[in-house]
Design a protein around this motif. Structure first.
Motif, PDB file in Angstrom:
ATOM      1  N   SER A  63       0.806  -1.221   0.000  1.00 45.53           N
ATOM      2  CA  SER A  63       0.000   0.000   0.000  1.00 45.53           C
ATOM      3  C   SER A  63       0.842   1.276   0.000  1.00 45.53           C
ATOM      4  O   SER A  63       0.287   2.376  -0.049  1.00 45.53           O
ATOM      5  N   LEU A  64       2.172   1.133   0.056  1.00 46.20           N
ATOM      6  CA  LEU A  64       3.021   2.332   0.049  1.00 46.20           C
ATOM      7  C   LEU A  64       2.814   3.126  -1.241  1.00 46.20           C
ATOM      8  O   LEU A  64       2.772   2.568  -2.328  1.00 46.20           O
ATOM      9  N   GLN A  65       2.688   4.414  -1.091  1.00 51.61           N
ATOM     10  CA  GLN A  65       2.562   5.329  -2.212  1.00 51.61           C
ATOM     11  C   GLN A  65       3.860   6.122  -2.333  1.00 51.61           C
ATOM     12  O   GLN A  65       4.633   6.211  -1.378  1.00 51.61           O
ATOM     13  N   PRO A  66       4.115   6.705  -3.516  1.00 52.48           N
ATOM     14  CA  PRO A  66       5.340   7.517  -3.663  1.00 52.48           C
ATOM     15  C   PRO A  66       5.472   8.540  -2.537  1.00 52.48           C
ATOM     16  O   PRO A  66       4.500   9.139  -2.100  1.00 52.48           O
ATOM     17  N   GLN A  67       6.673   8.669  -2.047  1.00 50.35           N
ATOM     18  CA  GLN A  67       7.058   9.553  -0.947  1.00 50.35           C
ATOM     19  C   GLN A  67       6.734   8.981   0.436  1.00 50.35           C
ATOM     20  O   GLN A  67       7.057   9.604   1.438  1.00 50.35           O
ATOM     21  N   GLN A  68       6.115   7.807   0.514  1.00 50.10           N
ATOM     22  CA  GLN A  68       5.847   7.187   1.808  1.00 50.10           C
ATOM     23  C   GLN A  68       6.979   6.225   2.153  1.00 50.10           C
ATOM     24  O   GLN A  68       7.734   5.789   1.285  1.00 50.10           O
ATOM     25  N   GLN A  69       7.070   5.871   3.412  1.00 50.59           N
ATOM     26  CA  GLN A  69       8.121   4.961   3.874  1.00 50.59           C
ATOM     27  C   GLN A  69       7.588   4.067   4.976  1.00 50.59           C
ATOM     28  O   GLN A  69       6.578   4.356   5.589  1.00 50.59           O
ATOM     29  N   MET A  70       8.300   2.969   5.188  1.00 50.60           N
ATOM     30  CA  MET A  70       7.967   2.074   6.295  1.00 50.60           C
ATOM     31  C   MET A  70       9.267   1.596   6.923  1.00 50.60           C
ATOM     32  O   MET A  70      10.273   1.411   6.247  1.00 50.60           O
ATOM     33  N   GLN A  71       9.236   1.430   8.212  1.00 46.94           N
ATOM     34  CA  GLN A  71      10.405   1.027   8.989  1.00 46.94           C
ATOM     35  C   GLN A  71      10.412  -0.488   9.172  1.00 46.94           C
ATOM     36  O   GLN A  71       9.387  -1.079   9.495  1.00 46.94           O
ATOM     37  N   VAL A  72      11.567  -1.107   8.961  1.00 41.79           N
ATOM     38  CA  VAL A  72      11.773  -2.523   9.271  1.00 41.79           C
ATOM     39  C   VAL A  72      12.734  -2.534  10.455  1.00 41.79           C
ATOM     40  O   VAL A  72      13.907  -2.205  10.312  1.00 41.79           O
ATOM     41  N   THR A  73      12.213  -2.877  11.627  1.00 47.33           N
ATOM     42  CA  THR A  73      13.001  -2.801  12.856  1.00 47.33           C
ATOM     43  C   THR A  73      13.350  -4.196  13.348  1.00 47.33           C
ATOM     44  O   THR A  73      12.508  -5.081  13.376  1.00 47.33           O
ATOM     45  N   SER A  78      18.112  -1.800  11.887  1.00 49.84           N
ATOM     46  CA  SER A  78      16.855  -1.474  11.229  1.00 49.84           C
ATOM     47  C   SER A  78      17.156  -0.866   9.874  1.00 49.84           C
ATOM     48  O   SER A  78      18.301  -0.509   9.573  1.00 49.84           O
ATOM     49  N   CYS A  79      16.136  -0.762   9.062  1.00 50.94           N
ATOM     50  CA  CYS A  79      16.253  -0.088   7.780  1.00 50.94           C
ATOM     51  C   CYS A  79      14.905   0.541   7.457  1.00 50.94           C
ATOM     52  O   CYS A  79      13.890   0.218   8.072  1.00 50.94           O
ATOM     53  N   THR A  80      14.918   1.428   6.506  1.00 49.52           N
ATOM     54  CA  THR A  80      13.699   2.111   6.083  1.00 49.52           C
ATOM     55  C   THR A  80      13.471   1.820   4.609  1.00 49.52           C
ATOM     56  O   THR A  80      14.396   1.925   3.809  1.00 49.52           O
ATOM     57  N   ILE A  81      12.247   1.453   4.273  1.00 46.78           N
ATOM     58  CA  ILE A  81      11.872   1.239   2.876  1.00 46.78           C
ATOM     59  C   ILE A  81      11.133   2.489   2.413  1.00 46.78           C
ATOM     60  O   ILE A  81      10.135   2.881   3.002  1.00 46.78           O
ATOM     61  N   HIS A  82      11.661   3.115   1.371  1.00 47.60           N
ATOM     62  CA  HIS A  82      11.053   4.312   0.790  1.00 47.60           C
ATOM     63  C   HIS A  82      10.416   3.929  -0.535  1.00 47.60           C
ATOM     64  O   HIS A  82      11.046   3.259  -1.357  1.00 47.60           O
ATOM     65  N   CYS A  83       9.195   4.367  -0.764  1.00 48.67           N
ATOM     66  CA  CYS A  83       8.554   4.178  -2.057  1.00 48.67           C
ATOM     67  C   CYS A  83       8.931   5.375  -2.923  1.00 48.67           C
ATOM     68  O   CYS A  83       8.548   6.516  -2.622  1.00 48.67           O
ATOM     69  N   ASN A  85       8.553   5.338  -6.561  1.00 46.80           N
ATOM     70  CA  ASN A  85       7.389   5.378  -7.446  1.00 46.80           C
ATOM     71  C   ASN A  85       6.756   3.993  -7.445  1.00 46.80           C
ATOM     72  O   ASN A  85       7.118   3.150  -6.640  1.00 46.80           O
ATOM     73  N   SER A  86       5.814   3.745  -8.345  1.00 50.65           N
ATOM     74  CA  SER A  86       5.028   2.510  -8.270  1.00 50.65           C
ATOM     75  C   SER A  86       5.862   1.231  -8.402  1.00 50.65           C
ATOM     76  O   SER A  86       5.422   0.179  -7.970  1.00 50.65           O
ATOM     77  N   ASN A  87       7.045   1.281  -8.975  1.00 52.12           N
ATOM     78  CA  ASN A  87       7.853   0.068  -9.118  1.00 52.12           C
ATOM     79  C   ASN A  87       9.321   0.309  -8.753  1.00 52.12           C
ATOM     80  O   ASN A  87      10.207  -0.360  -9.259  1.00 52.12           O
ATOM     81  N   CYS A  88       9.564   1.258  -7.876  1.00 52.34           N
ATOM     82  CA  CYS A  88      10.931   1.533  -7.442  1.00 52.34           C
ATOM     83  C   CYS A  88      10.915   1.855  -5.950  1.00 52.34           C
ATOM     84  O   CYS A  88      10.231   2.785  -5.510  1.00 52.34           O
ATOM     85  N   TYR A  89      11.659   1.056  -5.197  1.00 54.66           N
ATOM     86  CA  TYR A  89      11.734   1.206  -3.746  1.00 54.66           C
ATOM     87  C   TYR A  89      13.197   1.323  -3.341  1.00 54.66           C
ATOM     88  O   TYR A  89      14.061   0.670  -3.924  1.00 54.66           O
ATOM     89  N   ALA A  90      13.450   2.136  -2.343  1.00 50.74           N
ATOM     90  CA  ALA A  90      14.801   2.285  -1.820  1.00 50.74           C
ATOM     91  C   ALA A  90      14.835   1.723  -0.407  1.00 50.74           C
ATOM     92  O   ALA A  90      13.968   2.022   0.408  1.00 50.74           O
ATOM     93  N   VAL A  91      15.832   0.892  -0.143  1.00 52.52           N
ATOM     94  CA  VAL A  91      16.062   0.397   1.208  1.00 52.52           C
ATOM     95  C   VAL A  91      17.231   1.207   1.755  1.00 52.52           C
ATOM     96  O   VAL A  91      18.350   1.104   1.269  1.00 52.52           O
ATOM     97  N   GLU A  92      16.933   2.042   2.748  1.00 56.36           N
ATOM     98  CA  GLU A  92      17.932   2.924   3.333  1.00 56.36           C
ATOM     99  C   GLU A  92      18.633   2.212   4.476  1.00 56.36           C
ATOM    100  O   GLU A  92      17.998   1.734   5.406  1.00 56.36           O
ATOM    101  N   ILE A  93      19.948   2.152   4.382  1.00 55.33           N
ATOM    102  CA  ILE A  93      20.774   1.505   5.399  1.00 55.33           C
ATOM    103  C   ILE A  93      21.672   2.563   6.023  1.00 55.33           C
ATOM    104  O   ILE A  93      22.308   3.341   5.315  1.00 55.33           O
ATOM    105  N   GLU A  94      21.701   2.594   7.328  1.00 52.83           N
ATOM    106  CA  GLU A  94      22.590   3.514   8.034  1.00 52.83           C
ATOM    107  C   GLU A  94      23.929   2.826   8.258  1.00 52.83           C
ATOM    108  O   GLU A  94      24.003   1.778   8.865  1.00 52.83           O
TER     109      GLU A  94
END
Length: 143
Positions: A63-73, A78-83, A85-94
């Protein structure tokens, strides 16, 4: 001054070059970045305690829409998944600097599905968990 963000290439299941090294028993996703097979990177994966929690998390991801994110803790990371666009997601790693690993929806959803309570890693991927342990021991020795 804020640190700059590094982008890794976008990973797809149908890539010509294999980027997924494996998924260890602790559900870390081991990938090669820029085709460098000698230094794979371990991304913290999704861990759930029940099938209903997995379903809920997958629904939230879908259900993530562009510019939304969800946390995987996780307990230790942990990491953050950023939407993007509709078929491109970024997994942010610190790490020393933030890095965004880009995935298409199918590839990232496949990785998240390994959180299923009945999932078992491949025999060859058990050693990846040992590598993670060795890395953590080396870091504590240096510090």
């Amino acid at each position: 001054m804020t640190p700059s963000i590094s982008l890794a290439p976008r990973y797809r299941l149908d890539d010509e070059l294999p980027w997924l090294v494996g998924i260890d028993p602790a559900r870390y996703y081991w990938i090669t970045v820029n085709g460098d097979v000698y230094t794979p990177v371990a991304l913290p994966g999704l861990m759930v305690s029940s099938l209903s929690e997995l379903k809920q998390t997958i629904r939230r991801f879908r259900s993530l829409q562009p510019q939304q994110q969800m946390q995987v803790t996780r307990t230790a990371s942990s990491c953050t998944i950023h939407c993007i666009n509709s078929n491109c997601y970024a997994v942010e790693i610190e790490s020393e600097i933030p890095v965004w690993h880009l995935f298409d929806q199918e590839a990232l959803e496949s990785l998240l599905m390994s959180a299923h309570p009945d999932w078992q890693c491949a025999e060859r991927d058990i050693d990846l968990g040992r590598q993670m342990l060795m890395r953590s021991l080396e870091q504590s020795l240096v510090a």
